[in-house]
Design a protein around this motif. Structure first.
Motif, PDB file in Angstrom:
ATOM      1  N   GLU A  24       5.733  10.693   0.362  1.00 58.93           N
ATOM      2  CA  GLU A  24       6.126   9.621  -0.542  1.00 58.93           C
ATOM      3  C   GLU A  24       5.965   8.260   0.140  1.00 58.93           C
ATOM      4  O   GLU A  24       6.248   8.111   1.322  1.00 58.93           O
ATOM      5  N   ASP A  25       5.504   7.290  -0.636  1.00 57.66           N
ATOM      6  CA  ASP A  25       5.308   5.907  -0.184  1.00 57.66           C
ATOM      7  C   ASP A  25       4.139   5.702   0.782  1.00 57.66           C
ATOM      8  O   ASP A  25       3.939   4.613   1.281  1.00 57.66           O
ATOM      9  N   GLN A  34       5.654  -1.061 -17.905  1.00 60.24           N
ATOM     10  CA  GLN A  34       4.378  -1.750 -18.067  1.00 60.24           C
ATOM     11  C   GLN A  34       4.280  -2.501 -19.399  1.00 60.24           C
ATOM     12  O   GLN A  34       4.780  -2.048 -20.420  1.00 60.24           O
ATOM     13  N   ASP A  36      -2.968   1.525 -16.613  1.00 62.00           N
ATOM     14  CA  ASP A  36      -2.655   2.893 -17.030  1.00 62.00           C
ATOM     15  C   ASP A  36      -3.777   3.901 -16.797  1.00 62.00           C
ATOM     16  O   ASP A  36      -3.624   5.068 -17.138  1.00 62.00           O
ATOM     17  N   LYS A  91       6.700   0.825  -4.966  1.00 66.62           N
ATOM     18  CA  LYS A  91       6.169   1.318  -6.227  1.00 66.62           C
ATOM     19  C   LYS A  91       6.362   0.312  -7.359  1.00 66.62           C
ATOM     20  O   LYS A  91       6.049   0.579  -8.504  1.00 66.62           O
ATOM     21  N   ALA A 105      -2.883   3.116 -12.693  1.00 66.10           N
ATOM     22  CA  ALA A 105      -3.011   1.721 -12.289  1.00 66.10           C
ATOM     23  C   ALA A 105      -1.889   0.903 -12.920  1.00 66.10           C
ATOM     24  O   ALA A 105      -1.673   0.974 -14.124  1.00 66.10           O
ATOM     25  N   PRO A 106      -1.146   0.148 -12.120  1.00 65.09           N
ATOM     26  CA  PRO A 106      -0.044  -0.637 -12.667  1.00 65.09           C
ATOM     27  C   PRO A 106      -0.542  -1.842 -13.456  1.00 65.09           C
ATOM     28  O   PRO A 106       0.190  -2.430 -14.244  1.00 65.09           O
ATOM     29  N   PRO A 149      -1.091  -2.572  -2.260  1.00 65.74           N
ATOM     30  CA  PRO A 149      -1.226  -1.140  -1.999  1.00 65.74           C
ATOM     31  C   PRO A 149      -0.601  -0.336  -3.139  1.00 65.74           C
ATOM     32  O   PRO A 149       0.422  -0.724  -3.697  1.00 65.74           O
ATOM     33  N   ILE A 150      -1.250   0.759  -3.479  1.00 64.53           N
ATOM     34  CA  ILE A 150      -0.659   1.687  -4.437  1.00 64.53           C
ATOM     35  C   ILE A 150      -0.224   2.904  -3.635  1.00 64.53           C
ATOM     36  O   ILE A 150      -1.025   3.473  -2.891  1.00 64.53           O
ATOM     37  N   VAL A 151       1.067   3.251  -3.747  1.00 65.00           N
ATOM     38  CA  VAL A 151       1.616   4.288  -2.881  1.00 65.00           C
ATOM     39  C   VAL A 151       1.847   5.587  -3.643  1.00 65.00           C
ATOM     40  O   VAL A 151       1.881   5.593  -4.871  1.00 65.00           O
ATOM     41  N   ALA A 152       1.993   6.640  -2.886  1.00 66.70           N
ATOM     42  CA  ALA A 152       2.224   7.949  -3.490  1.00 66.70           C
ATOM     43  C   ALA A 152       3.640   8.008  -4.072  1.00 66.70           C
ATOM     44  O   ALA A 152       4.598   7.643  -3.397  1.00 66.70           O
ATOM     45  N   PRO A 153       3.764   8.458  -5.340  1.00 67.43           N
ATOM     46  CA  PRO A 153       5.086   8.559  -5.957  1.00 67.43           C
ATOM     47  C   PRO A 153       5.899   9.722  -5.387  1.00 67.43           C
ATOM     48  O   PRO A 153       7.122   9.683  -5.371  1.00 67.43           O
TER      49      PRO A 153
END
Lengths: 368, 44, 72
Positions: free
Chosen positions: C27-28, A193, C65, A338, C8-9, C42-46
């Motif tokens: 995952e995903d 990031q 973040d 991701k 948050a990316p 979309p924000i996916v599960a790590p």
């Protein structure tokens, strides 16, 4: 009776006029139904339609309404710099300041400009025309218009339409090239990031940039100065009213005048030529090479740096903001859900705008 | 007749101006970042 | 039990929350939809696990973040 009929436009319609009506209507259709740059294609399409109605004399020198818009807006070089003022007030240079290396990608993606420039020369265009055609590869509408009006105004309709239509086709043109030039593993590179950028840095950036760029390429000053002034309005925080006006009302007003003026240059006798097809072909060549060059440069930079760059952000150096960055994001998350490249891609994306303005400045200085 | 000399000159100048000015800009950004950091330390 | 935080990316707005506390995700899987620059992402599960906490709601603006979801 015949005299009366001759004062109407109907008797003077040519086949060329009808063809241009269809082209104008087609642009309006694309804008409304397909959402391709509607803000520009609607006024452009409408301009094409009305300028091809006989006896309206809208483009008559010294007298026509649209001629006045064109003459005082574009020939006097007022509209494109004002658009840049608005763009400046809408652009966040934060991602670029956080990772300045990405500026180089914005430079690399100007490569297509020169490929198309030589391509146009080989096709028989003169140097000034070739400059206007090449600059389409920068994927920047106002810069293309500015350069074309300065160097070869008779091509304006073609270069402007090519620039804007290819910009809206970026999500179709770029992905195959990106997929072809990168490996699955490269597309999966996760970039860490970006660091937060302080307000002070953001305020200093337009000041430093305008000085650096205008000292090196003075001919880029009209666009660059307005771009950075708009950005200073935005970042300094003290003049919300001015930055809002530049980014909204003023931008919308000049967009209307720009669109209709560009459309007005496309009368049948100016537009229905083989030359125009060549302009469109060279335009897509320029886009393709710019995309490829950005990606290859990113891969090249990875050979030397420890912090790897995802090459997918290289193609965002093609300055169609923010479409090219969105394409990078979409391709990145397709490889790894991701992975978020959007902000990383904004760096080369806005750098590409600066790069294109510099390239235009050199064209105008040397060929003008 | 196409003036190829001019064309090559434009291309060469253009590419070097694009890369040169953006590279300088990178330098400028890093430099003012450094200066800002030093200034901030002094102020504290 | 390993706890992982989904952050948050980038700054943006949450336009949809697709999971609830207590849901099991693998995952995903999509957890949230984040909008930035008129693009929906979309924000996916790590990792796979159970949703322990959701720290944002539909319509919230989030900064880079910020912790959005906690999975264990």
């Amino acid at each position: 009776m015949l005299d009366m009929a001759l004062t109407t436009g109907v008797m003077h319609v040519t086949v060329g006029n009808v063809a241009m009506w269809l082209i104008g209507l087609f642009f309006i259709y694309l804008a409304i139904r397909k959402n391709y740059e509607p803000l520009l294609l609607i006024p452009i399409g409408f301009g094409i339609l009305i300028v091809n109605l006989p006896l309206t004399f809208l483009m008559e020198q010294g007298r026509g309404l649209l001629w006045r818009f064109y003459h005082y807006g574009l020939e006097w070089e007022i509209i494109p710099p004002l658009i840049f003022l608005g763009l400046g007030a809408m652009t966040d240079f934060g991602p670029m300041i956080a990772n300045p290396k990405t500026l180089i990608l914005g430079a690399g993606a100007q490569f297509g400009v020169y490929v198309a420039f030589f391509g146009a020369l080989i096709l028989g265009f003169n140097v000034r025309e070739a400059c206007s055609i090449g600059i389409i590869g920068g994927a920047d509408g106002p810069t293309t218009i500015y350069t074309t009006v300065r160097l070869s105004p008779h091509l304006l309709g073609a270069t402007a339409i090519a620039a804007y239509s290819y910009m809206s086709l970026v999500p179709i043109i770029q992905p195959p090239i990106m997929r072809f030039l990168t490996t699955e593993k490269e597309r999966k590179i996760v970039m860490k990031q970006l660091r937060p950028v302080s307000k002070r840095e953001k305020i200093l950036f337009p000041l430093v940039t305008v000085m650096v760029i205008c000292l090196i390429v003075p001919a880029s000053a009209p666009l660059m100065a307005m771009f950075m002034l708009g950005n200073l309005f935005k970042e300094c925080g003290g003049v919300r009213r001015l930055s809002d006006a530049a980014a909204n009302e003023l931008m919308n007003i000049v967009t209307i005048l720009l669109g209709i003026s560009v459309g007005a240059t496309m009368s049948a006798e100016h537009f229905l030529k083989l030359q125009v097809i060549c302009v469109f072909v060279m335009g897509i060549v320029a886009f393709a090479f710019s995309t490829a060059a950005g990606i290859l440069l990113a891969k090249f930079m990875n050979l030397f740096s420890t912090e790897k760059i995802n090459p997918l952000i290289g193609s965002a150096g093609v300055s169609a903001v923010p479409m090219a960055a969105r394409v990078s994001q979409a391709m990145g998350s397709e490889a790894d859900p991701k992975n978020f490249l959007l902000m990383h891609a904004m760096g080369p994306n806005v750098a590409g705008v600066i790069g294109t303005v510099v390239a235009a400045g050199v064209f105008i200085a040397l060929a003008g | 007749m196409i003036d190829w000399g001019l064309a090559v000159k434009i291309c060469f100048f253009g590419l070097s101006a694009v890369f040169g000015s953006l590279a300088l800009l990178i330098g400028a950004i890093y430099a003012f970042e450094k200066i800002l950091k030093i200034l901030e330390k002094r102020l504290n | 039990m390993k706890v992982s935080e989904v952050t948050a990316p980038m700054a943006g707005k949450i336009i949809d929350v697709k999971v609830e506390v207590g849901d099991t995700v693998s995952e995903d899987d999509e957890l949230l939809i984040l909008e930035a620059m008129k693009m929906e992402m979309p924000i996916v599960a790590p990792t796979s696990g159970k949703v322990k906490e959701i720290r944002c709601g539909k319509g919230d603006s989030v900064g880079a973040d910020d912790v959005l979801v906690v999975i264990e």
